[in-house]
Each structure stands twice: as C-alpha cells, then as structure tokens.
Design a protein around this motif. Structure first.
Motif, short mmCIF file in Angstrom:
data_model
loop_
_atom_site.label_atom_id
_atom_site.label_comp_id
_atom_site.label_asym_id
_atom_site.label_seq_id
_atom_site.Cartn_x
_atom_site.Cartn_y
_atom_site.Cartn_z
N THR A 83 -1.19 10.72 18.43
CA THR A 83 -1.84 9.60 17.76
C THR A 83 -2.75 10.15 16.67
N ILE A 84 -2.55 9.66 15.46
CA ILE A 84 -3.32 10.09 14.30
C ILE A 84 -4.18 8.93 13.85
N THR A 85 -5.45 9.20 13.53
CA THR A 85 -6.34 8.17 13.02
C THR A 85 -6.50 8.32 11.51
N ALA A 86 -6.73 7.21 10.85
CA ALA A 86 -6.90 7.22 9.40
C ALA A 86 -7.83 6.09 8.99
N ASP A 87 -8.60 6.32 7.95
CA ASP A 87 -9.47 5.28 7.41
C ASP A 87 -8.68 4.29 6.56
N GLN A 88 -7.66 4.81 5.88
CA GLN A 88 -6.84 3.98 5.02
C GLN A 88 -5.38 4.42 5.13
N VAL A 89 -4.48 3.47 4.94
CA VAL A 89 -3.05 3.74 5.11
C VAL A 89 -2.27 3.09 3.98
N VAL A 90 -1.30 3.83 3.44
CA VAL A 90 -0.38 3.30 2.44
C VAL A 90 1.02 3.34 3.04
N VAL A 91 1.65 2.18 3.15
CA VAL A 91 3.03 2.10 3.61
C VAL A 91 3.93 2.16 2.38
N ALA A 92 4.56 3.30 2.18
CA ALA A 92 5.37 3.54 0.98
C ALA A 92 6.82 3.78 1.37
#
Length: 348
Positions: free
Chosen positions: A111-120
């Motif tokens: 499981t990776i955490t992220a503040d922001q995500v771009v679905v590309a």
C-alpha cells in the motif's frame, strides 16, 4: 503519484520534475507506451511529426511525414530516459481510495500513500467487444483490433471488419490486398481529407485555432460528440474492393446479419469496436451515472485527484500525442499550487 507511463504520464512527469516535488510514475505494463505497442504493425499516426512532440523533446524525422507505430514507441522510450523520469513498471494499481485527505494505492502486495494522484491511463483501456461475438462458431477466427497485427495472421477467406471508425477503415484497407473484406459501419462519420490545399489537416486545425477550441465552447459542445474519419473514405475503400455493409445486428455460427436484413457467411471477424474505460479499481465517487469522470480540465471534486489524457478533456487535442502537454502543464500547476498551500498550512 502518477498512474500510467504513456504519453500523458510522461508529459506530466516532465513538468513535475521541474517543479521539484517528489513523484513516481507507475504502470502495469513492462514498458512505457504499452498502448502503442498494442497497435497493428503498419499503423501510421494521422498527425505529422511536427505535431507529435511531448514537452522538451522534438519528435525526430521529417517534420511533414507521419510516424509509424514503432517510431512512436521508440520516441516515448527515449523521452523517459532523456528526462530520467522515475518510473516503476510491472506495477498494477488494484485499488485507489482516500481517507482524511490522503490517497491510498494498493499496488501489487503493498500500500502506497500519496498526497495527490494523477490517473493518466488514457482512453484506450479495455477492448469493447459486442456480446454477439459469443454467437460465432468456435472455428471462426475473431480478434479485437488491439490483437490484430498483420494480414498474414488472419486466415484466408471472407473477413468482416466491424466498426466504421479510423481503425476499422485502415484495417479493412490493409486486409483488402490479401482477403475478401466486408466493413460493417454502424454510424457514419464525417470524412476529412488528410491534406487540404497542400497542407496537412492539423496545420489547418492549428492555424485556425480549432484544435484548441474548448469542450465548453459552442464548437466544442458539438464536435465532442462527432467522430471523424481522417484520411479515409467509403469511396476509397470501394476502390480497394471492400464491400460496405450497414450495422451488424447479429451473428450465428458463420453467418453475419445486418440491419438491412441481409445475411452473409464469414470466415473471420475483426472487431474494430473501440474501447471502454475501466475504473473499477477507483473506490471514489468521481463518476457520473454513465461511468464518466466528473472533472474540470482533469481536476475532480476530490482535492488532489486528477485525470489526464481523456478524450476531449479540455480540447480536441487532449488525447493526442502532440497536444496532451497543454493539459499536463495545467494539471502540474494545480498540483504545485496545492502542494504549496499544504506546506504553508503545515507551517502556520
């Protein structure tokens, strides 16, 4: 976190690398630009090389010529290496969720955490094959266009290509040199010539500003629902001996039935019936009742969640190799602004 190492993911990676925040691009495939690798051997892009560059690196070769599939793949590979973009391949994102402003991505067994995500992940995800394909006899060859590579792979005989878009027309034309070919067209598309008065179509679209008309403009509202044929026409296919048929409505064993009541036996079927989006792995309420992403130029209602490379995301060029950079720069700026706001809030 950027999901997808195709042209959209690489383009935003370029801008993010220049802004400074840490980021990672992940892709389920074993190489960048995997969508291009899944195209047929003889594919030519319908945009000249002068209009096929991602930010910071010109597409090599004759600027007025049309690149091949392999050239597009090679360019994306060189692009990723040139800018040393942080990419992890063979990384399948199985779930994307959020809690208390943090995004959680289940990537394989971690499981990776992220503040922001771009679905590309782009518009070409899951092949759309009609259910009537199951009514074909087992011995009848059939394949979606994503699995088609060359005429030699298709058994001899009468081949039905289903789908009246650019892909269907191009595959039907190529197959006509070695096979008897039928093309079933469900809905007519507006044919546009590749060149007008000695200039490429996209030269005119750029010069007139039409390529940058937004989805909210009067022209954009009409054009986004109209598919166009570029450089292909029914008249040309007829010259190649391709028989045009209306919408396919049924299959039984070896027999294809069309909306006009006619029936013909076939030895194989190529389904050039497009793709459908598959966002089943995104556990967030960012889709409308029809499964389309709700967004404003890629920004969703969830702060920090963006999409990139969608068809008509902002303009006609949003999903094209040479124009995706404009939306990528916009989304990267949104990411930067939110990141700075979070930093100021933390310091307050």
């Amino acid at each position: 976190m950027v999901i997808g190492a195709g042209q959209a993911g690489l383009a935003i990676g370029y801008f993010l690398a220049r802004q400074g925040p840490r980021f990672l691009i992940v892709d389920a495939a074993d190489s960048v630009g995997s969508v291009w690798r899944g195209r047929w051997d003889s594919l030519l892009l319908f945009t000249p090389r002068r209009y096929d560059s991602l930010p910071g690196l010109a597409f090599p070769g004759d600027s007025d010529g049309y690149p091949t599939r392999d050239e597009a793949v090679a360019y994306l590979e060189v692009y990723a290496k040139t800018f040393d973009l942080p990419i992890e391949l063979n990384s399948v994102v199985r779930k994307l969720a959020a809690e208390n402003g943090t995004y959680f991505l289940e990537v394989d067994d971690q499981t990776i955490t992220a503040d922001q995500v771009v679905v590309a992940t782009g518009p070409f995800q899951t092949p759309n094959v009609p259910t009537i394909s199951g009514d074909l006899a087992p011995e009848v060859f059939q394949a979606h266009s994503t699995d088609y590579r060359r005429p030699d792979d298709v058994p001899k005989g009468r081949i039905l290509v289903v789908g009246g878009g650019n892909t269907g027309f191009q595959i039907a034309k190529e197959l006509s040199e070695t096979h008897e070919v039928l093309l079933a067209i469900g809905s007519r598309q507006t044919p546009l010539p590749q060149r007008i008065l000695g200039r490429d179509l996209f030269w005119w679209l750029t010069k007139t500003g039409l390529i940058r008309k937004t989805v909210d403009s009067r022209i954009g509202r009409r054009a986004q629902h109209r598919d166009t044929l570029i450089g292909s026409s029914s008249r040309e296919l007829k010259r190649y001996g391709v028989e045009l048929k209306p919408r396919l409505v049924g299959m039984h064993e070896r027999t294809a039935r069309f909306v006009d009541g006619t029936e013909l036996g076939v030895d194989g079927v190529i389904w050039a019936t497009g793709y459908r989006a598959d966002y089943s792995w995104i556990d967030l309420p960012v889709f409308d009742a029809d499964g389309r992403v709700r967004h404003k130029r890629g920004a969703t209602d969830f702060p920090g969640l963006y999409f990139l490379g969608l068809t008509w995301q902002h303009t006609r060029g949003s999903a094209l190799l040479g124009w995706v950079k404009e939306d990528a720069e916009f989304v990267a700026e949104q990411i930067s602004q939110r990141s700075k706001a979070q930093t100021r809030a933390a310091a307050a």
